[in-house]
Write a protein that holds these residues in place. Structure first.
Motif, PDB file in Angstrom:
ATOM      1  N   ALA A  26     -11.674   1.253   6.687  1.00  0.00           N
ATOM      2  CA  ALA A  26     -10.450   0.819   6.096  1.00  0.00           C
ATOM      3  C   ALA A  26      -9.089   1.264   6.885  1.00  0.00           C
ATOM      4  CB  ALA A  26     -10.523   1.412   4.671  1.00  0.00           C
ATOM      5  N   GLY A  27      -8.330   0.581   6.909  1.00  0.00           N
ATOM      6  CA  GLY A  27      -7.227   0.870   7.939  1.00  0.00           C
ATOM      7  C   GLY A  27      -5.710   0.201   6.905  1.00  0.00           C
ATOM      8  N   THR A  28      -4.858  -0.277   7.795  1.00  0.00           N
ATOM      9  CA  THR A  28      -3.341  -0.424   7.270  1.00  0.00           C
ATOM     10  C   THR A  28      -3.522  -1.511   6.038  1.00  0.00           C
ATOM     11  OG1 THR A  28      -2.456  -0.107   9.337  1.00  0.00           O
ATOM     12  CG2 THR A  28      -1.030  -1.545   7.783  1.00  0.00           C
ATOM     13  N   ASP A  29      -4.566  -2.482   6.360  1.00  0.00           N
ATOM     14  CA  ASP A  29      -4.437  -3.489   5.112  1.00  0.00           C
ATOM     15  C   ASP A  29      -5.060  -2.904   3.942  1.00  0.00           C
ATOM     16  OD1 ASP A  29      -3.971  -5.697   6.921  1.00  0.00           O
ATOM     17  OD2 ASP A  29      -6.066  -6.257   7.427  1.00  0.00           O
ATOM     18  N   SER A  30      -6.008  -2.097   3.881  1.00  0.00           N
ATOM     19  CA  SER A  30      -6.381  -1.433   2.693  1.00  0.00           C
ATOM     20  C   SER A  30      -5.189  -0.367   2.240  1.00  0.00           C
ATOM     21  CB  SER A  30      -7.598  -0.556   2.790  1.00  0.00           C
ATOM     22  OG  SER A  30      -8.637  -1.331   3.098  1.00  0.00           O
ATOM     23  N   VAL A  31      -4.533   0.154   3.005  1.00  0.00           N
ATOM     24  CA  VAL A  31      -3.529   1.069   2.569  1.00  0.00           C
ATOM     25  C   VAL A  31      -2.242   0.221   1.755  1.00  0.00           C
ATOM     26  CG1 VAL A  31      -1.487   2.528   3.200  1.00  0.00           C
ATOM     27  CG2 VAL A  31      -3.800   2.830   4.224  1.00  0.00           C
ATOM     28  N   LEU A  32      -2.088  -1.078   2.211  1.00  0.00           N
ATOM     29  CA  LEU A  32      -0.936  -1.849   1.837  1.00  0.00           C
ATOM     30  C   LEU A  32      -1.440  -2.611   0.513  1.00  0.00           C
ATOM     31  CD1 LEU A  32       0.156  -3.617   5.123  1.00  0.00           C
ATOM     32  CD2 LEU A  32       1.509  -1.991   3.823  1.00  0.00           C
ATOM     33  N   ILE A  83       5.416  -2.869  10.154  1.00  0.00           N
ATOM     34  CA  ILE A  83       4.639  -1.961  10.190  1.00  0.00           C
ATOM     35  C   ILE A  83       5.294  -0.692  11.338  1.00  0.00           C
ATOM     36  CG2 ILE A  83       2.294  -1.178  10.952  1.00  0.00           C
ATOM     37  CD1 ILE A  83       2.383  -2.917   8.683  1.00  0.00           C
ATOM     38  N   TYR A  84       5.837  -1.263  12.463  1.00  0.00           N
ATOM     39  CA  TYR A  84       6.307  -0.465  13.425  1.00  0.00           C
ATOM     40  C   TYR A  84       7.822  -0.682  13.484  1.00  0.00           C
ATOM     41  CZ  TYR A  84       1.183   0.247  14.472  1.00  0.00           C
ATOM     42  OH  TYR A  84       0.077   0.294  14.417  1.00  0.00           O
ATOM     43  N   LYS A  85       8.446   0.350  14.355  1.00  0.00           N
ATOM     44  CA  LYS A  85       9.848   0.111  14.281  1.00  0.00           C
ATOM     45  C   LYS A  85      10.209  -0.875  15.575  1.00  0.00           C
ATOM     46  CE  LYS A  85      10.761   4.825  12.553  1.00  0.00           C
ATOM     47  NZ  LYS A  85      11.316   6.382  13.098  1.00  0.00           N
ATOM     48  N   GLU A  86       9.351  -0.944  16.446  1.00  0.00           N
ATOM     49  CA  GLU A  86       9.509  -1.789  17.497  1.00  0.00           C
ATOM     50  C   GLU A  86       8.298  -2.054  18.073  1.00  0.00           C
ATOM     51  OE1 GLU A  86      12.269   0.145  20.162  1.00  0.00           O
ATOM     52  OE2 GLU A  86      10.910   1.926  20.425  1.00  0.00           O
ATOM     53  N   LYS A  87       8.163  -2.956  19.031  1.00  0.00           N
ATOM     54  CA  LYS A  87       6.787  -3.140  19.468  1.00  0.00           C
ATOM     55  C   LYS A  87       6.356  -1.817  20.438  1.00  0.00           C
ATOM     56  CE  LYS A  87       4.432  -6.580  22.612  1.00  0.00           C
ATOM     57  NZ  LYS A  87       4.565  -7.883  23.318  1.00  0.00           N
ATOM     58  N   GLY A  88       4.931  -1.668  20.054  1.00  0.00           N
ATOM     59  CA  GLY A  88       4.470  -0.460  20.586  1.00  0.00           C
ATOM     60  C   GLY A  88       5.143   0.775  20.202  1.00  0.00           C
ATOM     61  N   GLY A  89       6.007   0.803  19.288  1.00  0.00           N
ATOM     62  CA  GLY A  89       6.703   2.129  18.932  1.00  0.00           C
ATOM     63  C   GLY A  89       6.000   2.594  17.768  1.00  0.00           C
ATOM     64  N   GLU A  90       6.818   3.620  17.021  1.00  0.00           N
ATOM     65  CA  GLU A  90       6.295   4.343  16.067  1.00  0.00           C
ATOM     66  C   GLU A  90       6.337   3.534  14.541  1.00  0.00           C
ATOM     67  OE1 GLU A  90       8.911   7.686  15.607  1.00  0.00           O
ATOM     68  OE2 GLU A  90       8.066   8.875  17.296  1.00  0.00           O
ATOM     69  N   ARG A  91       5.400   4.012  13.742  1.00  0.00           N
ATOM     70  CA  ARG A  91       5.394   3.375  12.372  1.00  0.00           C
ATOM     71  C   ARG A  91       6.648   3.656  11.573  1.00  0.00           C
ATOM     72  NH1 ARG A  91      -0.113   4.739   9.292  1.00  0.00           N
ATOM     73  NH2 ARG A  91       0.631   6.671   9.344  1.00  0.00           N
ATOM     74  N   THR A  92       7.046   2.461  10.972  1.00  0.00           N
ATOM     75  CA  THR A  92       8.367   2.718  10.159  1.00  0.00           C
ATOM     76  C   THR A  92       8.341   3.584   9.114  1.00  0.00           C
ATOM     77  OG1 THR A  92       7.841   1.079   8.442  1.00  0.00           O
ATOM     78  CG2 THR A  92       8.986   0.121  10.546  1.00  0.00           C
ATOM     79  N   GLU A  93       9.465   4.414   8.638  1.00  0.00           N
ATOM     80  CA  GLU A  93       9.580   5.378   7.507  1.00  0.00           C
ATOM     81  C   GLU A  93       8.766   4.658   6.447  1.00  0.00           C
ATOM     82  OE1 GLU A  93      12.295   4.267   9.316  1.00  0.00           O
ATOM     83  OE2 GLU A  93      12.708   6.245  10.247  1.00  0.00           O
ATOM     84  N   LEU A  94       8.952   3.633   5.902  1.00  0.00           N
ATOM     85  CA  LEU A  94       8.137   2.963   4.796  1.00  0.00           C
ATOM     86  C   LEU A  94       6.835   3.060   5.175  1.00  0.00           C
ATOM     87  CD1 LEU A  94       7.867   1.511   2.055  1.00  0.00           C
ATOM     88  CD2 LEU A  94       8.065  -0.624   3.415  1.00  0.00           C
ATOM     89  N   LEU A  95       6.021   2.888   5.951  1.00  0.00           N
ATOM     90  CA  LEU A  95       4.678   2.867   6.470  1.00  0.00           C
ATOM     91  C   LEU A  95       3.998   4.156   6.165  1.00  0.00           C
ATOM     92  CD1 LEU A  95       2.413   0.778   6.549  1.00  0.00           C
ATOM     93  CD2 LEU A  95       4.657  -0.284   6.667  1.00  0.00           C
ATOM     94  N   GLU A  96       5.025   5.172   7.035  1.00  0.00           N
ATOM     95  CA  GLU A  96       4.789   6.637   6.873  1.00  0.00           C
ATOM     96  C   GLU A  96       4.621   7.189   5.476  1.00  0.00           C
ATOM     97  OE1 GLU A  96       4.016   8.949   9.311  1.00  0.00           O
ATOM     98  OE2 GLU A  96       3.703   7.491  10.673  1.00  0.00           O
ATOM     99  N   ALA A  97       5.161   6.590   4.815  1.00  0.00           N
ATOM    100  CA  ALA A  97       5.461   7.213   3.218  1.00  0.00           C
ATOM    101  C   ALA A  97       4.282   6.502   2.488  1.00  0.00           C
ATOM    102  CB  ALA A  97       6.786   6.789   2.466  1.00  0.00           C
ATOM    103  N   ILE A  98       4.086   5.381   2.722  1.00  0.00           N
ATOM    104  CA  ILE A  98       2.722   4.769   2.026  1.00  0.00           C
ATOM    105  C   ILE A  98       1.383   5.309   2.476  1.00  0.00           C
ATOM    106  CG2 ILE A  98       1.632   2.623   1.911  1.00  0.00           C
ATOM    107  CD1 ILE A  98       4.142   0.965   1.958  1.00  0.00           C
ATOM    108  N   ALA A  99       1.407   5.686   3.802  1.00  0.00           N
ATOM    109  CA  ALA A  99       0.012   6.174   4.228  1.00  0.00           C
ATOM    110  C   ALA A  99       0.024   7.687   4.056  1.00  0.00           C
ATOM    111  CB  ALA A  99       0.114   6.043   5.849  1.00  0.00           C
ATOM    112  N   ARG A 100       1.176   8.426   3.738  1.00  0.00           N
ATOM    113  CA  ARG A 100       1.187   9.762   3.666  1.00  0.00           C
ATOM    114  C   ARG A 100       1.585  10.289   2.279  1.00  0.00           C
ATOM    115  NH1 ARG A 100      -0.234  11.935   8.376  1.00  0.00           N
ATOM    116  NH2 ARG A 100       0.328  10.663  10.224  1.00  0.00           N
ATOM    117  N   SER A 101       1.655   9.516   1.356  1.00  0.00           N
ATOM    118  CA  SER A 101       1.982   9.805  -0.096  1.00  0.00           C
ATOM    119  C   SER A 101       1.496   8.756  -1.132  1.00  0.00           C
ATOM    120  CB  SER A 101       3.536  10.043  -0.196  1.00  0.00           C
ATOM    121  OG  SER A 101       4.250   8.864  -0.131  1.00  0.00           O
ATOM    122  N   ASP A 102       1.818   9.021  -2.264  1.00  0.00           N
ATOM    123  CA  ASP A 102       1.551   8.000  -3.205  1.00  0.00           C
ATOM    124  C   ASP A 102       3.004   6.846  -3.331  1.00  0.00           C
ATOM    125  OD1 ASP A 102       3.398   9.521  -4.656  1.00  0.00           O
ATOM    126  OD2 ASP A 102       2.275   9.520  -6.602  1.00  0.00           O
ATOM    127  N   ALA A 103       3.662   6.666  -2.482  1.00  0.00           N
ATOM    128  CA  ALA A 103       4.771   5.506  -2.287  1.00  0.00           C
ATOM    129  C   ALA A 103       3.976   4.270  -2.306  1.00  0.00           C
ATOM    130  CB  ALA A 103       5.716   5.843  -1.288  1.00  0.00           C
TER     131      ALA A 103
END
Length: 258
Positions: free
Chosen positions: A38-44, A233-253
């Motif tokens: 499971a990856g990003t699709d499951s988290v979303l 998903i990412y702030k820019e091509k090849g960049g870091e994940r957005t704040e939203l995706l970080e919150a979703i992946a690391r909390s119950d947001a």
């Protein structure tokens, strides 16, 4: 749930299973070390569900529980049933149920979605799914352990039909799928649902959407569809994940459908 057909933890560990932290460690998910994970699709998908909902919920094709278990953590007022045809993945999902203490409000059923009993009509308040994305012959054969997760064994028309079949009137339908299949999904649900909402998912700002999350309500009068701005998903091509995706992946947001 009968113990006989389910793989026990010792055997699963011997065959290569990892214990993974979801929602920043709030949820444990046990997954095969090789094969589909499971990856990003499951988290979303789990983040797309409304935490205020109550009643009974089902996930079709729950796998090892990558969306189901986080959904149960987020939607504390719902009882969940996960349906999965692969006995090993179903066994891992069951292990996750026990490890997270969800046993009083969650069960895992070994079930082919294409052969659901007709008696399940109008049973659930919520049905959500991340179904296999590809039709036979459309891509090269997936790697070991990924066949059922990637390739349709039940046509999308029938998969969606079964989801709508088990929903109660006004029940909530939620699906994540490839953006290229949006027209097909809308054609399949528009005459049986209302309040249709589509959230595009892009890799980074300016990119074409690769995924869409579709929500609808069974049996409501068809009306104007809402097409949301969507998320990156990412702030820019090849960049870091957005704040939203970080919150979703690391909390119950969750995702904002407002």
């Amino acid at each position: 749930m009968p113990a006989g057909p389910w793989l026990n933890w010792t055997r699963m560990a011997e065959e290569g299973v990892t214990e993974d932290a979801f929602l920043g460690g709030l949820v444990k998910v046990f997954q095969p070390q090789k094969g589909f994970r499971a990856g990003t699709d499951s988290v979303l998908l789990s983040a797309a569900l409304d935490p205020a909902m109550t009643g009974d919920a089902a996930e079709f094709g729950c796998g090892a529980g990558g969306a189901l278990l986080p959904a149960a953590y987020r939607l504390k007022g719902m009882n969940f049933t996960g349906y999965e045809r692969d006995i090993r993945l179903a066994g891992l999902a069951r292990l996750g149920v026990e490890a997270n203490g969800f046993g009083e409000r969650m069960s895992i059923e070994l079930q082919d979605i294409g052969a659901l009993p007709r008696a399940m009509e109008n049973r659930f308040h919520l049905c959500f799914s991340n179904p296999p994305f590809f039709r036979g012959g459309s891509i090269s054969a997936p790697g070991e352990g990924k066949q059922d997760a990637y390739m349709e064994t039940v046509p999308l028309k029938d998969w969606i039909g079964q989801m709508l079949h088990v929903l109660k009137p006004r029940g909530r339908f939620v699906m994540i799928h490839r953006a290229s299949e949006l027209a097909r999904i809308l054609a399949l649900i528009e005459h049986r649902t209302g309040q249709i909402e589509v959230m595009p998912v892009r890799s980074y700002p300016g990119a074409d959407a690769k995924r869409v999350i579709v929500r609808a309500r069974k049996g409501l009068r068809s009306g104007a569809m809402r097409l949301l701005d969507g998320i990156n998903i990412y702030k820019e091509k090849g960049g870091e994940r957005t704040e939203l995706l970080e919150a979703i992946a690391r909390s119950d947001a969750g995702l904002d459908w407002g």
